[in-house]
Structure formats: structure tokens, C-alpha cells
Scaffold this motif. Structure first.
Motif, mmCIF file in Angstrom:
data_model
loop_
_atom_site.group_PDB
_atom_site.id
_atom_site.type_symbol
_atom_site.label_atom_id
_atom_site.label_comp_id
_atom_site.label_asym_id
_atom_site.label_seq_id
_atom_site.Cartn_x
_atom_site.Cartn_y
_atom_site.Cartn_z
ATOM 1 N N SER A 94 -16.034 -14.739 -6.192
ATOM 2 C CA SER A 94 -14.951 -14.620 -7.166
ATOM 3 C C SER A 94 -15.278 -13.548 -8.205
ATOM 4 O O SER A 94 -14.387 -12.813 -8.646
ATOM 5 C CB SER A 94 -14.683 -15.965 -7.833
ATOM 6 O OG SER A 94 -15.809 -16.371 -8.586
ATOM 7 N N ARG A 111 -19.007 -18.563 -6.379
ATOM 8 C CA ARG A 111 -18.950 -17.920 -7.697
ATOM 9 C C ARG A 111 -19.211 -16.420 -7.563
ATOM 10 O O ARG A 111 -18.564 -15.600 -8.203
ATOM 11 C CB ARG A 111 -19.969 -18.551 -8.636
ATOM 12 C CG ARG A 111 -19.882 -17.980 -10.039
ATOM 13 C CD ARG A 111 -20.732 -18.745 -11.014
ATOM 14 N NE ARG A 111 -20.202 -20.094 -11.175
ATOM 15 C CZ ARG A 111 -20.944 -21.203 -11.152
ATOM 16 N NH1 ARG A 111 -22.238 -21.118 -10.987
ATOM 17 N NH2 ARG A 111 -20.405 -22.378 -11.293
ATOM 18 N N THR A 112 -20.131 -16.031 -6.703
ATOM 19 C CA THR A 112 -20.434 -14.620 -6.493
ATOM 20 C C THR A 112 -19.233 -13.900 -5.896
ATOM 21 O O THR A 112 -18.911 -12.788 -6.309
ATOM 22 C CB THR A 112 -21.650 -14.485 -5.555
ATOM 23 O OG1 THR A 112 -22.701 -15.283 -6.049
ATOM 24 C CG2 THR A 112 -22.104 -13.057 -5.471
#
Length: 129
Positions: A57, A54-55
Motif C-alpha cells: 500500500s 503495508r509495504t
């Protein structure tokens, strides 16, 4: 052939030198800290697979947004330059060409033709003796 023997007298030994500094581990920790936005010294938890997806992206989308804004800034600068060049071509270029194409004449003292009907200009004499 005294020095050569096909059979070894001792087995190979594993030569382990303990290290207190692992550059690969340091690099991994630094990269993880960059992705999380914190320093590596404060990162005490162990890595879990998929933890930074997530980081990554979010960082990728932020980078793309910045590149898009840079592209619009470049287009605005390019349009401004085109406008300046067109204004120069419209107003400055004809004057510049006229300045360089007109022949220059040598400075000659102006000799007026004598006209007896022109009034005489009197210049006061400031000299006193």
C-alpha cells in the motif's frame, strides 16, 4: 497382437528429479526483496501471510503521488507551449506573411532623374602616377 496387453506388468512410477535451483522460489524471493526494499540474499526469514500488505500500500501510494506530479508537469508544459504559439501568432505570423506576400522586384540599378540644383559629390582620386 503380441505387443498390446490391457494389463500392465509394472505400476506407474513417480519420476522425481531433484533440483537445486527452483526458478519460482527465486522469483518469489526477488519480489519479496523488492517490496521490502532489500536484496534477496539478505532475506533469511520465512514469509508470514499478510506481511507485505503495508509495504504494497505504501508503494502504491508513492506511485500515485508520482503520477499526479507528472500530470501537473505535463499541464505546465502544455500551457507553456500554448503561450509560445500565441506569441508567435501575435508577433511573428504577420511579419512572416508580409515577407512572403510582397512581390519581389528584380534588382535594377537606381537611375536618378537629373536635377541640376543638387550639389555635386566629389570623390577624391587616390591614384598617383
Amino acid at each position: 497382437m503380441l505387443g498390446f496387453s490391457p494389463f500392465k506388468k509394472r505400476p506407474n512410477q513417480f519420476n522425481y528429479i531433484p533440483r537445486y535451483y527452483d526458478p519460482l522460489k527465486e522469483e518469489r524471493d526477488q519480489r519479496r526483496a523488492e517490496l521490502l526494499g532489500q536484496k534477496a540474499e539478505h532475506s533469511g526469514e520465512e514469509y508470514r501471510p499478510g506481511q507485505y500488505i503495508r509495504t504494497q500500500s505504501a508503494a502504491r501510494s508513492e506511485r500515485r503521488r508520482q503520477e499526479a506530479s507528472r500530470g501537473s508537469e505535463r499541464i505546465a508544459i502544455l500551457i507553456g507551449l500554448v503561450v509560445v504559439v500565441l506569441l508567435f501568432m501575435l508577433f511573428g505570423y504577420p511579419k512572416l506573411v508580409a515577407f512572403f506576400t510582397t512581390p519581389r522586384q528584380a534588382q535594377q540599378p537606381m537611375v536618378e532623374e537629373f536635377n541640376p540644383y543638387t550639389p555635386i559629390t566629389v570623390v577624391p582620386n587616390d591614384y598617383e602616377e
